[in-house]
Design a protein around this motif. Sequence first.
Motif, short mmCIF file in Angstrom:
data_model
loop_
_atom_site.label_atom_id
_atom_site.label_comp_id
_atom_site.label_asym_id
_atom_site.label_seq_id
_atom_site.Cartn_x
_atom_site.Cartn_y
_atom_site.Cartn_z
N MET A 13 -13.90 -22.72 9.01
CA MET A 13 -13.22 -22.64 10.50
C MET A 13 -11.71 -22.50 10.66
N ASP A 14 -10.93 -23.12 9.82
CA ASP A 14 -9.56 -22.79 9.94
C ASP A 14 -8.83 -22.02 8.97
N LYS A 15 -9.00 -22.20 7.66
CA LYS A 15 -8.64 -21.61 6.52
C LYS A 15 -9.06 -19.90 6.79
N TYR A 16 -10.36 -19.75 7.04
CA TYR A 16 -10.96 -18.52 7.14
C TYR A 16 -11.04 -18.01 8.73
N TYR A 17 -10.51 -18.60 9.48
CA TYR A 17 -10.25 -18.22 10.84
C TYR A 17 -11.60 -18.10 11.58
N LEU A 18 -12.68 -18.72 11.23
CA LEU A 18 -13.98 -18.83 11.88
C LEU A 18 -13.61 -19.24 13.19
N ASP A 19 -13.08 -20.13 13.37
CA ASP A 19 -12.94 -20.74 14.83
C ASP A 19 -12.55 -19.77 15.60
N PRO A 20 -11.47 -19.00 15.71
CA PRO A 20 -10.91 -18.30 16.63
C PRO A 20 -11.96 -16.77 16.85
N LEU A 21 -12.68 -16.60 15.81
CA LEU A 21 -13.76 -15.58 15.92
C LEU A 21 -15.00 -15.92 16.66
N ILE A 22 -15.35 -17.08 16.39
CA ILE A 22 -16.49 -18.02 17.09
C ILE A 22 -16.08 -18.04 18.66
N GLY A 23 -14.97 -18.18 18.84
CA GLY A 23 -14.16 -18.57 20.38
C GLY A 23 -14.32 -17.07 21.15
N LEU A 24 -14.43 -16.06 20.31
CA LEU A 24 -14.48 -14.58 21.17
C LEU A 24 -16.01 -14.47 21.87
N PHE A 43 -19.84 -20.17 25.45
CA PHE A 43 -20.66 -20.41 24.24
C PHE A 43 -19.97 -20.53 22.87
N GLY A 44 -19.02 -19.59 22.58
CA GLY A 44 -18.31 -19.62 21.38
C GLY A 44 -17.61 -21.04 21.19
N ASP A 45 -16.85 -21.53 22.20
CA ASP A 45 -16.20 -22.65 22.44
C ASP A 45 -17.25 -23.74 22.02
N THR A 46 -18.44 -23.64 22.70
CA THR A 46 -19.06 -24.98 22.62
C THR A 46 -19.95 -24.83 21.11
N MET A 50 -9.54 -27.51 24.69
CA MET A 50 -8.94 -27.48 25.90
C MET A 50 -8.03 -26.00 25.56
N LEU A 51 -7.50 -26.07 24.24
CA LEU A 51 -6.59 -24.72 24.03
C LEU A 51 -7.49 -23.51 23.92
N GLY A 52 -8.59 -23.81 23.27
CA GLY A 52 -9.70 -22.78 23.10
C GLY A 52 -10.39 -22.04 24.10
N ALA A 53 -10.29 -22.85 25.27
CA ALA A 53 -10.91 -22.43 26.55
C ALA A 53 -9.96 -21.58 27.30
N ILE A 54 -8.84 -21.47 27.11
CA ILE A 54 -7.91 -20.63 27.71
C ILE A 54 -8.37 -19.08 27.36
N PRO A 55 -8.82 -18.27 28.19
CA PRO A 55 -9.00 -17.03 27.88
C PRO A 55 -8.13 -16.21 27.38
N VAL A 56 -8.65 -15.43 26.04
CA VAL A 56 -7.78 -14.42 25.30
C VAL A 56 -6.78 -15.53 24.48
N VAL A 87 -5.80 -17.15 20.31
CA VAL A 87 -4.54 -16.87 19.58
C VAL A 87 -4.31 -18.43 19.14
N PHE A 88 -4.34 -19.29 20.03
CA PHE A 88 -3.97 -20.85 19.85
C PHE A 88 -4.90 -21.42 18.70
N ASP A 89 -6.10 -21.02 18.64
CA ASP A 89 -7.20 -21.37 17.70
C ASP A 89 -6.47 -21.05 16.25
N ILE A 90 -5.94 -19.90 16.24
CA ILE A 90 -5.38 -19.18 14.83
C ILE A 90 -4.34 -20.32 14.33
N PHE A 91 -3.71 -20.87 15.04
CA PHE A 91 -2.54 -21.69 14.64
C PHE A 91 -2.83 -23.24 14.73
N LYS A 92 -3.60 -23.54 15.51
CA LYS A 92 -4.31 -24.97 15.59
C LYS A 92 -5.34 -25.22 14.77
#
Length: 143
Positions: free
Chosen positions: A17-28, A33-36, A71-77, A81-86
Motif C-alpha cells: 500500500m505504501d512502498k509500492y504506492y497501491l494506496d494512491p492507485l486504489i484511491g483513483l 470506492f477506492g478510499d473505502t 480524510m486526506l485521501g477523500a480530497i478529490p485529485v 497526491v497526499f496518499d503518495i507522501f502520507k
Amino acid sequence: MMNRSSYRMMVKTAKYMDKYYLDPLIGLIPGGFGDTISSLLAFPFIYYSLCVVKSIPLTLAVIYNILIDVMLGAIPVIGNVFDIFKRSYVDNLKLITGYIEDDKEIISKVRKKAFATAVLIAIVCFLIYWVVRAAIAFFHMLF
C-alpha cells in the motif's frame, strides 16, 4: 507476537500500500470506492492492536492514522497526491512494532495520538447528537 500470520499480513499490506504506492492507485477508483477499499485494508492493523496486543491506546493511535489517511485521501485529485507522501500503513506498522518492543518514543507517540483520537471521537459524537437533535426538531416542525 511478530511471528503470527496477522503480523505478516500487516507487513505485506504496508509494503504494497505504501512502498509500492497501491494506496494512491486504489484511491483513483471513482465514487469513493477506492478510499473505502483502502480503508478496509487497514482493518488488520486495528484487529492486531486491539485483539493481539490488547492495547486501547495503541488501537486509538492506529485509528487516528487511518482517519487522517481517509480524510486526506477523500480530497478529490489532491488526496491521491497526499496518499503518495502520507504512509499511514507503514506508520501503523511502526507504531505496533515499537509498542511491542517497548520503544519509549513510540509509546509516547501512541499516547499523544490516542488522546487526540479520543477527543476527536468525543467531538464527532457531540456533533452527531446535535445533528440528530436538529433533525428531530425539524421533523416535529413539519408535522
